[in-house]
Enzyme design. Sequence first.
Site, PDB file in Angstrom:
ATOM      1  CB  CYS A 185      13.157   9.206   8.323  1.00 53.37           C
ATOM      2  SG  CYS A 185      14.246   8.060   7.481  1.00 53.37           S
ATOM      3  CD  GLU A 210       9.576  13.069  11.560  1.00 54.07           C
ATOM      4  OE1 GLU A 210       8.431  12.626  11.706  1.00 54.07           O
ATOM      5  OE2 GLU A 210      10.500  12.422  11.047  1.00 54.07           O
ATOM      6  CE  LYS A 241      -1.917   2.984   1.852  1.00 53.54           C
ATOM      7  NZ  LYS A 241      -1.634   4.372   1.436  1.00 53.54           N
ATOM      8  CD  GLU A 267      13.323   1.259   7.861  1.00 57.14           C
ATOM      9  OE1 GLU A 267      13.798   0.185   7.514  1.00 57.14           O
ATOM     10  OE2 GLU A 267      13.370   2.306   7.172  1.00 57.14           O
TER      11      GLU A 267
END
Length: 486
Positions: free
Chosen positions: A288, A390, A178, A254
Amino acid sequence: MQNFQHFINGQFVASASGKTFEKRSPLDNARLGLVAEGGQREVDAAVAAAKAALKGDWGKMPTDKRVAMLHAVADGITKRFDDFVAAEEADTGQPHHVIAHAFVPRGAANFKIFADIVKNVPAESFVMDTPDGAGALNYAIRKPKGVIGVISPWNAPFLLMTWKVGPALACGNTVVVKPSEETPATATLLGEVMNAVGVPPGVYNVVHGFGPDAAGEQLTRHDDVDAITFTGETRTGTAIMKAAADGIRDVSFELGGKNAGIVFADCDFDAAVEGIFRSAFMNTGQVCLGTERVYVERPLFDRFVAALKARCEAVKYGRPSDAGSNYGPLISQEHKRKVLSYYAKAVAEGANIVTGGGVPDLPGILAEGAWVQPTIWTGLPETASVVREEIFGPCCHIRPFDSEDEVVALANANRYGLSTTIWTENLKRAHRMAAAVEVGITWVNSWFLRDLRTPFGGSKQSGIGREGGVHSLEFYTDLRNVCIKL
Ligand code: NAD
Ligand code: 6OD
């Protein structure tokens, strides 16, 4: 205009409901195409195809043939290199050199390298004593886990999706992917390569659609999905972990990062400026592993901030095809709103804006795109939201430090623990620092330098598990022991 369909059991198909959603260009907000919006029926069909393929030719295929087939997939990507580059450029708007030199070649490498690892990694064995003196032999065998649900993000879509699909298939599993709703193109194109090189139907499936209460969640909740590998936000990881708890499915995560870049006064100055520029601003900060927190040893602070500012102010905005352009837009209008809300918060929290902080003044239709300026702040406390959370944008806060102990404490005072980059010419210090920072990946005098045989993943809330090299085999195979009495 391009239409993106699901790829299920070797066929490109529309949604049974006929539903679609728009894909718009990050560059200028133009409509690029329509994407089939999958739901339970498409997820059911894809998972059923993946399950059936495990019992068919793929499940019976000798390892050597599977390895050769995955090499052919890698070669198939290389053969259609320009198509993959164009697809990724259209989806993300990122500069040509990033996509053509890093992201697409890595996509091909992900198939070759994990195929080779599966072929070459030995299984463990132990000879044991027994009371009758004859002994027994234990040996381990690896079996595929089954159907792997792959949920991938938009920031480096092809690299991050194949980083999971490559090892999953190399280990003999089948996959249902997906991809992010923002980046449907390369996952779809890969279906064409799979068919061209003869990968059996049902081995690689793609269902497009959204996450919560939609195709993503339906995939993670499906009874016949045996394990889930996910890259994306920590908050989404929490939701997926809850879904995976039903049925006790294994997960590999992750997740997010708020990584520290640490620059000592004894560094190679030019290399450090260039390194931190890349780590904070490459891919418009949508990495990331990016360094949104930068700590610079005090004697170097002013010079470093000035040099990074100059580097930011020299970026060349433009389309991937524009000669010399080296800075792209954010992925979407929605993400632009999120990043700009942090730019506003920084002001409200009292930041000194060294550069940027807004939207660039771009000509014509580009003004409609998801562009924001590369931004540097100083002067904020560590409690400020732009220093703690973040943002996933082209921005960083820079703070001076005076000692190793101080900078270790600053770097570790965050719920994330994905990566660090440390700039110093003092090797002993580099080793000390690498052992002290609470992250899964430390780079010294480099950043995002990847050897696919190494463990990759996050500590703390940046992830669960490690992938890469043999660690990928740990996740994508079921390790079984056989004990034979001699
Ligand atoms: P995201 O979590 O919003 O979405 C990732 C994927 O999850 C998408 O395909 C989305 O449709 C799907 N999804 C969302 N909610 C879901 C649900 N409830 N169930 C199942 N699927 C669901 O992440 P994003 O915005 O696409 O990517 C940016 C994030 O990814 C950042 O936080 C970044 O740090 C992280 N990231 C981490 C790594 C890493 O290696 N640690 C790498 C790249 C990106
Ligand atoms: O290089 C990789 O394997 C990897 N997983 C990179 C992650 C990048 C994040 O944006």
